[in-house]
Design an enzyme around this catalytic site. Sequence first.
Site, PDB file in Angstrom:
ATOM      1  N   ASN A  62      14.457 -10.881  11.082  1.00 44.32           N
ATOM      2  CA  ASN A  62      14.329  -9.631  10.301  1.00 44.32           C
ATOM      3  C   ASN A  62      15.300  -8.556  11.177  1.00 44.32           C
ATOM      4  OD1 ASN A  62      12.268  -9.983  12.554  1.00 44.32           O
ATOM      5  ND2 ASN A  62      11.642  -7.916  12.071  1.00 44.32           N
ATOM      6  N   GLU A  64      16.000  -4.690  11.583  1.00 43.41           N
ATOM      7  CA  GLU A  64      15.666  -3.404  11.229  1.00 43.41           C
ATOM      8  C   GLU A  64      16.563  -2.285  11.452  1.00 43.41           C
ATOM      9  OE1 GLU A  64      10.861  -4.396  12.227  1.00 43.41           O
ATOM     10  OE2 GLU A  64      11.982  -2.828  13.542  1.00 43.41           O
ATOM     11  N   CYS A  73      14.444  -8.244   5.762  1.00 41.33           N
ATOM     12  CA  CYS A  73      13.430  -9.393   6.211  1.00 41.33           C
ATOM     13  C   CYS A  73      14.258 -10.754   6.646  1.00 41.33           C
ATOM     14  CB  CYS A  73      12.655  -9.438   5.216  1.00 41.33           C
ATOM     15  SG  CYS A  73      11.479  -8.188   4.737  1.00 41.33           S
ATOM     16  N   GLU A  75      13.211 -13.648   5.731  1.00 43.89           N
ATOM     17  CA  GLU A  75      13.638 -14.797   4.847  1.00 43.89           C
ATOM     18  C   GLU A  75      14.731 -14.403   3.845  1.00 43.89           C
ATOM     19  OE1 GLU A  75      10.876 -12.784   5.861  1.00 43.89           O
ATOM     20  OE2 GLU A  75       9.010 -13.635   5.036  1.00 43.89           O
ATOM     21  N   CYS A 112       6.833 -10.891   2.217  1.00 42.97           N
ATOM     22  CA  CYS A 112       6.430  -9.641   1.343  1.00 42.97           C
ATOM     23  C   CYS A 112       6.901  -9.940  -0.038  1.00 42.97           C
ATOM     24  CB  CYS A 112       7.400  -8.464   2.138  1.00 42.97           C
ATOM     25  SG  CYS A 112       9.051  -8.574   1.676  1.00 42.97           S
ATOM     26  N   CYS A 115      10.752 -10.425  -0.455  1.00 44.13           N
ATOM     27  CA  CYS A 115      10.993 -11.976  -0.041  1.00 44.13           C
ATOM     28  C   CYS A 115      10.503 -12.953  -1.101  1.00 44.13           C
ATOM     29  CB  CYS A 115      10.377 -12.069   1.287  1.00 44.13           C
ATOM     30  SG  CYS A 115      11.686 -11.181   2.482  1.00 44.13           S
TER      31      CYS A 115
END
Length: 163
Positions: A62, A64, A73, A75, A112, A115
């Site tokens: 990830n 940010e 993210c 993934e 999430c 993803c």
Amino acid sequence: MEKKRIAFDLFVFEHDNELSQNEQKLLHTAEAARENAYAPYSRFKVGAAVLLENGETVIGNNQENASYPSGLCAERVAIFQAGARFPGVAIKAVAISAAAMDHVVDQPAAPCGNCRQAIMEYEQKQQSPITILLKAEKGPIYKCSSMADILPLAFNNSFLGDS
């Protein structure tokens, strides 16, 4: 009215030595990728490792950003990198490892919604399932046979008409 039940089999392993050698290696790669995550805001690091049909492994973590929607993210970093570097090569499995910087995470964290949709798109495109492995820093390991298991009513290109 008709009521339908949607369910799937979730495999739960207590130790990674219960997994195949390839699955263990993929999880360890995801854990290593997690360490390099940039997560100063959530303090929640995630690493992902994607195993391709050609034997290549692609990682992501990830990333940010102070402008929260601008982050990405682990993934999707890994899946999109796999698609960019190895177009047309099928994805066999995705391993995801999550850990917090200020407390112990003892249950696997599932992807999430964004993803899930991204992984599902690749699964639909290649017309074969993608195994999902989930692990926290402690606790059990979850294994799903397909993203379609955890996103059974996925949106796909069939809704868009003639494309």
